[in-house]
Scaffold this active site. Structure first.
Site, PDB file in Angstrom:
ATOM      1  N   ASP A 123      -4.132  -1.926  -8.224  1.00 32.90           N
ATOM      2  CA  ASP A 123      -5.131  -1.592  -7.212  1.00 32.90           C
ATOM      3  C   ASP A 123      -5.480  -0.115  -7.358  1.00 32.90           C
ATOM      4  OD1 ASP A 123      -6.800  -2.030  -5.045  1.00 32.90           O
ATOM      5  OD2 ASP A 123      -5.260  -1.548  -3.577  1.00 32.90           O
TER       6      ASP A 123
ATOM      7  N   ARG B 173     -11.158   1.524  -8.771  1.00 35.54           N
ATOM      8  CA  ARG B 173     -12.454   2.076  -8.357  1.00 35.54           C
ATOM      9  C   ARG B 173     -12.286   3.462  -7.739  1.00 35.54           C
ATOM     10  NH1 ARG B 173     -15.505  -2.434  -4.896  1.00 35.54           N
ATOM     11  NH2 ARG B 173     -13.427  -2.730  -4.040  1.00 35.54           N
ATOM     12  N   ARG B 174     -11.239   3.604  -6.928  1.00 37.28           N
ATOM     13  CA  ARG B 174     -10.972   4.917  -6.318  1.00 37.28           C
ATOM     14  C   ARG B 174     -10.715   5.967  -7.387  1.00 37.28           C
ATOM     15  NH1 ARG B 174      -6.210   4.438  -2.323  1.00 37.28           N
ATOM     16  NH2 ARG B 174      -6.776   2.253  -2.623  1.00 37.28           N
ATOM     17  N   TRP B 175      -9.951   5.577  -8.420  1.00 39.06           N
ATOM     18  CA  TRP B 175      -9.644   6.475  -9.529  1.00 39.06           C
ATOM     19  C   TRP B 175     -10.924   6.952 -10.203  1.00 39.06           C
ATOM     20  CZ3 TRP B 175     -10.407   6.270 -14.839  1.00 39.06           C
ATOM     21  CH2 TRP B 175      -9.590   7.103 -15.622  1.00 39.06           C
TER      22      TRP B 175
ATOM     23  N   HIS C 228     -11.806   0.372 -14.113  1.00 40.18           N
ATOM     24  CA  HIS C 228     -11.286  -0.942 -14.503  1.00 40.18           C
ATOM     25  C   HIS C 228     -10.802  -0.942 -15.954  1.00 40.18           C
ATOM     26  CE1 HIS C 228     -12.422  -2.621 -10.734  1.00 40.18           C
ATOM     27  NE2 HIS C 228     -13.720  -2.552 -10.944  1.00 40.18           N
TER      28      HIS C 228
ATOM     29  N   SER D 169      -9.658 -11.804  -8.089  1.00 43.32           N
ATOM     30  CA  SER D 169      -9.437 -12.821  -7.066  1.00 43.32           C
ATOM     31  C   SER D 169     -10.701 -13.646  -6.835  1.00 43.32           C
ATOM     32  CB  SER D 169      -9.024 -12.162  -5.752  1.00 43.32           C
ATOM     33  OG  SER D 169     -10.126 -11.464  -5.176  1.00 43.32           O
TER      34      SER D 169
ATOM     35  N   ARG E 295     -17.903  -8.826  -4.923  1.00 41.91           N
ATOM     36  CA  ARG E 295     -18.130  -7.626  -5.727  1.00 41.91           C
ATOM     37  C   ARG E 295     -19.596  -7.504  -6.127  1.00 41.91           C
ATOM     38  NH1 ARG E 295     -13.383  -5.155  -8.099  1.00 41.91           N
ATOM     39  NH2 ARG E 295     -11.988  -5.054  -6.304  1.00 41.91           N
TER      40      ARG E 295
ATOM     41  N   LEU F  91       7.533 -12.588 -24.236  1.00 40.26           N
ATOM     42  CA  LEU F  91       7.092 -12.275 -22.874  1.00 40.26           C
ATOM     43  C   LEU F  91       5.994 -13.239 -22.436  1.00 40.26           C
ATOM     44  CD1 LEU F  91       7.223 -10.244 -20.450  1.00 40.26           C
ATOM     45  CD2 LEU F  91       5.356  -9.000 -21.595  1.00 40.26           C
TER      46      LEU F  91
ATOM     47  N   ARG G 151       2.843  -3.233  -6.110  1.00 43.28           N
ATOM     48  CA  ARG G 151       1.420  -2.955  -5.880  1.00 43.28           C
ATOM     49  C   ARG G 151       1.176  -1.462  -5.970  1.00 43.28           C
ATOM     50  NH1 ARG G 151      -2.901  -5.752  -1.868  1.00 43.28           N
ATOM     51  NH2 ARG G 151      -4.672  -4.427  -2.435  1.00 43.28           N
TER      52      ARG G 151
ATOM     53  N   LEU H 244      -0.571  -8.434   0.627  1.00 40.01           N
ATOM     54  CA  LEU H 244      -0.498  -9.386  -0.483  1.00 40.01           C
ATOM     55  C   LEU H 244      -1.863  -9.753  -1.056  1.00 40.01           C
ATOM     56  CD1 LEU H 244       2.255 -12.034   0.336  1.00 40.01           C
ATOM     57  CD2 LEU H 244       2.045 -10.629  -1.707  1.00 40.01           C
ATOM     58  N   SER H 245      -2.903  -9.667  -0.244  1.00 46.25           N
ATOM     59  CA  SER H 245      -4.257  -9.963  -0.712  1.00 46.25           C
ATOM     60  C   SER H 245      -4.356 -11.327  -1.404  1.00 46.25           C
ATOM     61  CB  SER H 245      -4.756  -8.857  -1.658  1.00 46.25           C
ATOM     62  OG  SER H 245      -4.820  -7.620  -0.986  1.00 46.25           O
TER      63      SER H 245
END
Length: 260
Positions: A38, A41-43, A56, A84, A91, A148, A209, A216-217
């Site tokens: 998460d 976008r803020r970054w 992203h 999601s 979006r 993995l 998170r 939890l979204s």
């Protein structure tokens, strides 16, 4: 639940500290780690980029790095929450187009990692056909890999997953000609778990998170019933290995009671 404040540092002292953390890692690490990235976008906004795509893309690169940290530590399963059902509906269309392209690129890259198994979890029918095809292709191509196990939650919603699981159970019961009363009497949590997108996998031991958000979204609602949670203040692209190692160290010190 732990809330961790991020400290800067990538010089010699940081490297010494991360070496110390690696030496302190417990013999037993989580089998399954779920990551909610998460803050992309803020970054991007904080760095003055004119498009969220920069965030992203940086977040996708960080998740590839994160998976290598997990693999190096011996973690067997990692679930990444990338897109999601709500994202698909809400979006901005241009941002969504960029994000879909970035996810497709990430899925292809991960499928070329030696012996990693990549699996799409989510509703393929809700995705653009090109992205759904990429996810189907990488899932099929890596199905026999034993390294993995990477779950890519794309077009995913925890409530929708439970609905799909129950529908699958009802459909199979109907094919056998069973009655509604028989179905109601036989339905168990274990049966629902087997029909989830992650059916056959162990539930996540630890959910991480980024960006300081504590919710939890709609991610792995059923599977995370007894998971431990760890929240990191760093925005997704800024996540450091030291943040990850602290999460594992914190997890190892907890007394897991599984509802007892």
């Amino acid at each position: 639940m732990a809330r961790v404040w991020r400290n800067e540092g990538r010089g010699p002292l940081y490297r010494l500290y991360i070496q110390r953390l690696r030496r302190q890692m417990p013999a037993t690490v989580p089998h399954h780690v779920a990551m909610m990235i998460d803050g992309n976008r803020r970054w991007a906004r904080q760095l003055g980029f004119d498009s969220a795509a920069h965030g992203h893309r940086a977040g996708a690169a960080k998740m590839h790095e994160f998976l290598r940290w997990c693999d190096d530590l011996g973690i067997k399963v990692v679930s990444l929450y990338l897109l999601s059902n709500d994202n698909l509906r809400k979006r901005d269309s241009r941002e969504l187009e960029d994000l879909i392209e970035i996810i497709a690129e990430l899925a292809r890259e991960l499928s070329h990692e030696p012996d990693w198994r990549v699996q799409h979890v989510g509703r393929a029918d809700d995705l653009p056909p090109a992205l759904a095809e990429v996810l189907r292709e990488v899932t099929d191509r890596t199905r026999s890999h034993t390294g993995l196990h990477v779950n890519l939650a794309v077009g995913y919603g925890g409530r929708s997953e439970i609905v799909d699981a129950v529908r699958s159970i009802i459909a199979k019961h109907d094919q056998r000609g069973g009655s509604l009363e028989e179905l109601a009497a036989s339905l168990t949590p274990e049966q629902i778990g087997e029909h989830l997108y992650t059916g056959g996998q162990a539930d996540p031991d630890l959910v991480i998170r980024t960006s300081g958000e504590q919710r939890l979204s709609d991610f792995l609602l059923w599977q995370s019933a007894h998971s431990e949670f760890y929240f990191v203040e760093a925005l997704g692209p800024d996540l450091r290995e030291v943040d990850f190692l602290r999460a594992i160290r914190d997890f190892s010190a907890r007394d897991r009671r599984f509802g007892q």
